[in-house]
Design an enzyme around this catalytic site. Structure first.
Site, short mmCIF file in Angstrom:
data_model
loop_
_atom_site.label_atom_id
_atom_site.label_comp_id
_atom_site.label_asym_id
_atom_site.label_seq_id
_atom_site.Cartn_x
_atom_site.Cartn_y
_atom_site.Cartn_z
N CYS A 1 0.83 -1.21 0.00
CA CYS A 1 0.00 0.00 0.00
C CYS A 1 0.87 1.26 0.00
O CYS A 1 1.50 1.56 -1.00
CB CYS A 1 -1.01 -0.06 1.13
SG CYS A 1 -2.48 0.91 0.74
N HIS B 1 -3.70 -5.02 0.34
CA HIS B 1 -3.17 -5.55 1.61
C HIS B 1 -3.27 -7.08 1.64
O HIS B 1 -4.26 -7.63 2.15
CB HIS B 1 -3.99 -4.99 2.78
CG HIS B 1 -3.74 -3.55 3.05
ND1 HIS B 1 -2.69 -3.10 3.81
CD2 HIS B 1 -4.40 -2.44 2.64
CE1 HIS B 1 -2.70 -1.79 3.88
NE2 HIS B 1 -3.74 -1.36 3.17
N GLU C 1 -1.85 -9.12 3.50
CA GLU C 1 -1.76 -9.69 4.86
C GLU C 1 -3.11 -10.09 5.43
O GLU C 1 -3.18 -10.95 6.30
CB GLU C 1 -1.05 -8.71 5.81
CG GLU C 1 -1.78 -7.42 6.15
CD GLU C 1 -1.54 -6.28 5.18
OE1 GLU C 1 -1.17 -6.53 4.02
OE2 GLU C 1 -1.75 -5.11 5.58
N1 GLN Z 1 -1.96 6.77 2.62
C1 GLN Z 1 -2.03 6.04 1.40
C2 GLN Z 1 -3.37 6.22 0.69
O1 GLN Z 1 -4.30 6.70 1.29
C3 GLN Z 1 -1.75 4.57 1.66
C4 GLN Z 1 -2.80 3.91 2.49
C5 GLN Z 1 -2.33 2.60 3.12
O2 GLN Z 1 -1.14 2.32 3.14
N2 GLN Z 1 -3.24 1.83 3.65
O3 GLN Z 1 -3.49 5.87 -0.45
#
Ligand code: GLN
Length: 549
Positions: free
Chosen positions: A383, A519, A521
């Protein structure tokens, strides 16, 4: 006649953090392995309508479900112990959500001018939510958040008390988890806190059927009998929940004490003994790994490891897949910015940059990514980790010095990470996150004859993964990134908006340098390690072996 639905309510006493979530999940795992269809529900006594906006510093990670629900980390435990349930936003609710629903209904005239009260309106809404989430399963295990005695959890306790009468005594089981401390000065296990906690439960009309006692040793029979006597149960209904080195041992220890057998008997559930052989062999690999490797996790909440709970569990699962123990080294990105902790980066076999929000520490994370890319250290960006990997590549390979994210430089000149086109129209931040499961198409070849790491890991061309982000790789920069060698190995195409989104990037000229916008995970299970975590750990294992030679 349809099979009668069964409910197990798990409450906690004496102290918080004694393992209620893991205990509930372990019961779920055992009952599922006995062949029963099990779902799990978490009721949280706080007033936030959902935990999405809560600071992970206070609350641990936000666990995202397929339907985009942002839940508490206990849903993560459930997902790692129970495999058959499909968890949705119905499986996790807070006092805030219950009140919100009741107040909205009252405003809409749904109560025809009645006086709205905690009993029966709030308690009815709680019961309605429990029954709705339990629908379709034979057994629902419901964890009541908080500790018995808290003001906040009273409506939940009253609701479950009523459910025993409504569902029938033989269909509802109350399990209460308490603490039995060993006081070294007296050389004794102390049962008084348990007695008081059960007394408190009984005062509100709940007689626990089973007591789970968290201890540092297996409770001797006389202690169980004593607890039973004071708590109005037989000694045979008192079980030890002993401290363990690894959470995955808990269900096996419960089983050895006969807990699932007792539950099945009390609820009149006809089922065979559970098949725990695969679980036991997973534990054997955990306890007797062939080697040890280390992975540096670069983040800012370094001292609050619960905010990376699913990541550390997924790394453990990846270790099981590769017969290695993964030691996690927490690297503080803000220390890296000050020039510290570089030796930590140099010492690990793999570097992982997890998700995150906000500008603090991001330059340190970019430094770590640069180090991994230029030193051939296996790298996994998740992410925000992927967004920063793209920024690092844009700055240092594509020579776009100003490359940054619109999250940190809303008016920057080179927003290689930007808001999604479809979201630019929104002016507030609420409701603009891309949440939950979306499909991703994988690219099979990085270069003619060379498969992408993504395809090699998944062995599939189409996958579904969970998301929680607001920003994206800007399509305006994709051609430049590709030209300099970054491979876009996963994409999502949205037919409604005609937007194509970058989901995975990798570098083919590196032992293992891969990042994803989603994600992974959240989908890892100890018996089914996530393919990307398994592949990352395999790469780190290779590096470790090469370094030792
Ligand atoms: N802050 C980034 C976004 O909003 C990544 C979000 C995250 O890592 N969950 O896209």
């Amino acid at each position: 006649m349809a099979k009668q639905k069964k409910y197990i309510f798990v409450t906690g006493g004496v102290l918080s953090s004694i393992g209620k979530g893991i205990s509930a999940a372990s019961i779920g795992m055992l009952m599922e392995q006995r062949g029963i269809s099990v779902t799990m529900i978490k009721m949280d006594p706080y007033l936030n309508v959902d935990p999405g906006t809560m600071n992970p510093f206070q609350h641990g990670e936000v666990f995202v479900l397929d339907d985009g629900a942002e839940t508490d980390l206990d849903l993560g435990h459930y997902s790692r112990f129970v495999q058959g349930a499909k968890f949705t936003r119905k499986n996790s609710f807070t006092t805030g959500r219950i009140y919100d629903a009741v107040i909205r209904r009252e405003r809409a005239g749904g109560y025809l001018g009645e006086t709205i009260q905690v009993i029966p309106h709030i308690t009815d809404e709680i019961k309605r939510n429990i029954r709705e989430a339990a629908n379709g399963y034979d057994l629902a295990i419901v964890e009541v958040g908080g500790t018995v005695g808290d003001i906040e959890s009273l409506p939940f306790l009253e609701a479950i008390r009523q459910m025993k009468g409504e569902e029938g005594a033989s269909n509802v089981l109350f399990v209460h988890l308490t603490l039995v401390p060993y006081v070294a000065a007296a050389g004794e296990l102390k049962t008084k806190p348990t007695q008081h906690s059960v007394k408190e439960l009984r005062e509100i009309g709940i007689q626990p059927d089973i007591l789970l006692c968290r201890t540092d040793r297996v409770l001797p029979k006389e202690v169980k009998d004593k607890i039973g006597l004071f708590c109005n149960v037989s000694g045979a209904q008192v079980f030890s929940a002993t401290d363990v080195a690894n959470i995955y041992e808990v269900p096996l220890l419960f089983h050895e004490e006969g807990l699932d057998e007792e539950i099945a008997e009390k609820l009149g559930i006809w089922s065979g003994r559970p098949d725990l052989s695969r679980w036991a062999s997973m534990l054997k690999t955990l306890h007797h790994p062939e080697a040890e490797i280390s992975v540096g996790i670069v983040g800012k909440y370094t001292d609050w490891r619960d905010s990376y709970k699913s990541i550390s569990e997924a790394l453990i699962h990846g270790g099981v897949a590769n017969h290695v123990r993964v030691n996690m080294v927490y690297v503080d990105s803000e220390e890296l910015e000050k020039g510290g902790q570089l030796e930590l980066l140099a010492s690990v076999d793999g570097i992982l940059v997890p998700g995150g929000f906000g500008e603090r520490g991001i330059e340190g994370k970019i430094q770590a990514i640069h180090y991994a890319r230029t030193h051939g250290v296996p790298f996994f960006g998740i992410c925000l980790g992927m967004q920063l990997a793209v920024i690092e590549f844009a700055r240092n390979v594509c020579n776009i010095a100003e490359a940054n994210s619109a999250e940190f430089r809303p008016n920057g000149s080179a927003k290689v990470i930007d808001l999604m086109e479809s979201q630019k129209a929104h002016t507030d931040l609420g409701g603009t996150m891309r949440l939950g499961a979306y499909p991703c198409q994988l690219v099979k070849e990085a270069k003619p004859g060379i498969k992408t790491k993504a395809f090699l890991a998944y062995q599939a061309e189409s996958i579904i993964e969970r998301h929680r982000h607001r920003f994206e790789v800007s399509n305006a920069y994709v051609a430049q990134l590709k030209e300099k060698g970054l491979v876009i190995s996963g994409k999502n195409f949205n037919a409604d908006t005609q937007e194509e989104l970058v989901e995975m990037v990798e570098s083919p000229d590196h032992p293992w340098f891969l990042s994803c916008q989603f994600h992974p995970e959240f989908l890892s299970h100890p018996l089914k390690p996530h393919p990307l975590f398994a592949a990352f750990v395999a790469a780190a294992k290779n590096r470790n072996r090469d370094n030792r030679r």
